[in-house]
Scaffold this active site. Structure first.
Site, PDB file in Angstrom:
ATOM      1  N   ASP A 160       0.830  -1.210   0.000  1.00  0.00           N
ATOM      2  CA  ASP A 160       0.000   0.000   0.000  1.00  0.00           C
ATOM      3  C   ASP A 160       0.865   1.261   0.000  1.00  0.00           C
ATOM      4  OD1 ASP A 160      -2.429   1.347   0.057  1.00  0.00           O
ATOM      5  OD2 ASP A 160      -3.213   0.198   1.737  1.00  0.00           O
ATOM      6  N   GLU A 193      -1.218   1.731  -5.141  1.00  0.00           N
ATOM      7  CA  GLU A 193      -1.067   3.174  -4.881  1.00  0.00           C
ATOM      8  C   GLU A 193      -2.146   3.961  -5.616  1.00  0.00           C
ATOM      9  OE1 GLU A 193      -0.592   3.962  -8.167  1.00  0.00           O
ATOM     10  OE2 GLU A 193       0.780   5.574  -7.579  1.00  0.00           O
ATOM     11  N   TRP A 194      -3.243   3.261  -5.896  1.00  0.00           N
ATOM     12  CA  TRP A 194      -4.507   3.851  -6.348  1.00  0.00           C
ATOM     13  C   TRP A 194      -4.399   4.589  -7.685  1.00  0.00           C
ATOM     14  CZ3 TRP A 194      -2.583   6.509  -1.699  1.00  0.00           C
ATOM     15  CH2 TRP A 194      -2.626   5.683  -0.579  1.00  0.00           C
ATOM     16  N   GLY A 195      -3.338   4.313  -8.436  1.00  0.00           N
ATOM     17  CA  GLY A 195      -3.202   4.960  -9.749  1.00  0.00           C
ATOM     18  C   GLY A 195      -2.598   6.351  -9.688  1.00  0.00           C
ATOM     19  N   ASP A 215     -10.446   3.331  -3.460  1.00  0.00           N
ATOM     20  CA  ASP A 215     -11.140   2.141  -2.946  1.00  0.00           C
ATOM     21  C   ASP A 215     -12.590   2.011  -3.409  1.00  0.00           C
ATOM     22  OD1 ASP A 215      -8.772   1.960  -1.652  1.00  0.00           O
ATOM     23  OD2 ASP A 215      -9.619   1.776   0.356  1.00  0.00           O
TER      24      ASP A 215
HETATM   25  C1  GAL Z   1      -6.205   1.157   1.172  1.00  0.00           C
HETATM   26  C2  GAL Z   1      -6.350   0.091   0.108  1.00  0.00           C
HETATM   27  C3  GAL Z   1      -7.400  -0.878   0.558  1.00  0.00           C
HETATM   28  C4  GAL Z   1      -6.995  -1.491   1.880  1.00  0.00           C
HETATM   29  C5  GAL Z   1      -6.720  -0.392   2.899  1.00  0.00           C
HETATM   30  C6  GAL Z   1      -6.121  -0.927   4.186  1.00  0.00           C
HETATM   31  O1  GAL Z   1      -5.211   2.063   0.800  1.00  0.00           O
HETATM   32  O2  GAL Z   1      -6.684   0.689  -1.110  1.00  0.00           O
HETATM   33  O3  GAL Z   1      -7.618  -1.876  -0.426  1.00  0.00           O
HETATM   34  O4  GAL Z   1      -5.877  -2.300   1.714  1.00  0.00           O
HETATM   35  O5  GAL Z   1      -5.822   0.574   2.397  1.00  0.00           O
HETATM   36  O6  GAL Z   1      -5.943   0.079   5.134  1.00  0.00           O
END
Ligand code: GAL
Length: 432
Positions: A160, A193-195, A215
């Site tokens: 992450d 890292e969400w793109g 997410d």
């Molecule tokens: C976000 C991630 C989620 C989950 C979460 C955990 O950044 O996109 O899928 O892993 O963190 O805290």
């Protein structure tokens, strides 16, 4: 012999001295990512969407049991991924440990249990100082962490991007890739890292998949207001339709061993926040599943498998759609056209087949008269073309195997696509 100049002597003393004093470890040379571990999009289950950090070893083991007893492992869901919330502190040597209250038997033991079921073990960490929910991050301990994961016989790492101030994404993920390779145990490396830094442009030889969006939540259409979800203030999850919009243009970057990841599945998941329940209808869940398969997305289940309806299970076990997702060509589907609420999608499959899908994002069912001549596809990415003019294709309805097949030889085939649903077919050319 010419004597070295005093300047050169001083420079050498300075350089040697500073090298000796600093005792800096030399950076390890780059190592390749593990190949051959993710030739089709990864399939499994993760604790996050349903449980968030409220996890423990019983929850993980019971969901692993259910993967097997429900027949989900048989159709390909093999990874059991422990997401955020498992970490304890680092020990006196800097090695990470598990939270002793939640995982009293330890991660190695948990991995052994998962493996004893014929499944694979996934774990989660973060490139920063802390994970997104405040657990121990890997920053500065990448090689130690990869080593521990290898000792625990981990098969999959989701990594992450919270608390990463001043870190460069490509550098941080490459460092962890090197560490995983150096640790010596093949693992799938899932970049999360969400793109933000467009990993599709740089990560094909760093990880096996990269998240392309923020997410997901259990919502088909955009959630109008930010809500407080299980301790998360102003968290606005992405809906299925928003994610499709962001992921669709990235198809050229996906392929065997390196996939676009539009986030985990929300099928069968229900979240109640401030008295409002968020979930999807069976039609929406079918559409969500179908579109993830059309986009060759990782299929990571996000619901509680101990409490699953027959309807949800049937969606998740649709073998013919899973075959579309897992097709060995590994080509992400293309959106040929958008017409109002309707979208027309095609995905090239092995042996000249195509998956063909009509998605209806609207509130009303739509009756479509298919004009095949207007649907010819010439896909420069895959080099594949349809030939509706010269070849007859027979289309099998992938949600209703009893339905009469459609044929491209017939003009104006009529198809009704219900609201927030899909009509999806496998088109196979008739060989003469
Ligand atoms: C976000 C991630 C989620 C989950 C979460 C955990 O950044 O996109 O899928 O892993 O963190 O805290």
């Amino acid at each position: 012999m010419k004597r070295p100049s005093i300047l050169l002597i001083l420079l050498s003393v300075f350089l040697l001295g500073s090298e000796a004093l600093a005792q800096r470890p030399r950076p390890t040379a780059d190592l390749p990512k593990w190949e051959g571990v993710c030739e089709t999009p990864q399939m499994g289950w993760s604790s996050w969407n349903k449980f968030m950090t409220d996890i423990n070893e019983d929850i993980i083991k019971e969901n692993a049991d259910a993967l097997v007893s429900l027949g989900l492992a048989d159709v390909g869901y093999v990874y059991v991924n422990v997401d955020d919330g498992w970490h304890g502190e680092r020990d006196e040597n800097g090695f990470v440990t598990e939270n002793p209250e939640k995982f009293p038997s330890g991660m190695k033991e948990l991995g052994a249990y998962i493996h004893s079921k014929g499944l694979k073990f996934g774990i989660y960490s973060d490139a920063g100082d802390f994970t997104c929910n405040g657990c121990t991050g890997s920053r500065g301990h990448e090689y130690q962490d990869a080593l521990i994961y290898a000792m625990w016989e981990v098969d999959y790492l989701k990594y992450d991007w919270c608390h990463t101030a001043n870190l460069d994404a490509k550098g941080a993920y490459t460092l962890m890739r090197n560490a995983i390779r150096k640790a010596g145990r093949p693992m799938v490396f899932s970049i999360c890292e969400w793109g933000t830094s467009k990993p599709w442009e740089w990560a094909a030889d760093v990880g096996h998949s990269w998240r392309t969006t923020h997410d997901i939540g259990p919502a088909f259409l955009p959630v109008p207001v930010s809500y407080t979800a299980q301790g998360r203030r102003n968290w606005k999850p992405q809906s299925v339709m928003e994610i499709i919009e962001q992921n669709a243009p990235l198809r050229e970057y996906a392929g065997p061993g390196h996939w676009n990841d539009p986030d985990m599945l929300e099928i069968g998941n229900v979240i109640t926040v401030d008295g409002i329940t968020y979930s999807m209808t069976p039609s929406e869940e079918r559409a969500h599943f179908t579109m993830w398969c059309m986009m060759a997305a990782p299929l990571i289940l996000g619901n509680d498998l101990r409490d699953i309806s027959e309807e949800t299970l049937a969606i998740l076990k649709n073998r013919e759609l899973i075959a579309v997702d897992q097709d060995p060509l590994g080509i992400q589907g293309l959106r040929l056209r958008k017409e109002g609420d309707l979208q027309y999608w095609f995905k090239p499959l092995v042996d000249g087949d195509w998956a063909f899908c009509i998605l209806n994002a609207g509130e009303k069912p739509v009756k479509v008269a298919l004009d095949w001549s207007a649907l010819e596809v010439d896909d420069s990415l895959s080099g594949r073309k349809t030939d509706f003019a010269g070849t007859t294709y027979i289309g099998r309805d992938l949600w209703n195997s009893k339905a009469r097949p459609i044929s491209t030889a017939r003009k104006n085939v009529k198809v009704t696509v219900p609201s927030h649903d899909v009509a999806v077919y496998r088109l196979t050319p008739v060989k003469h």
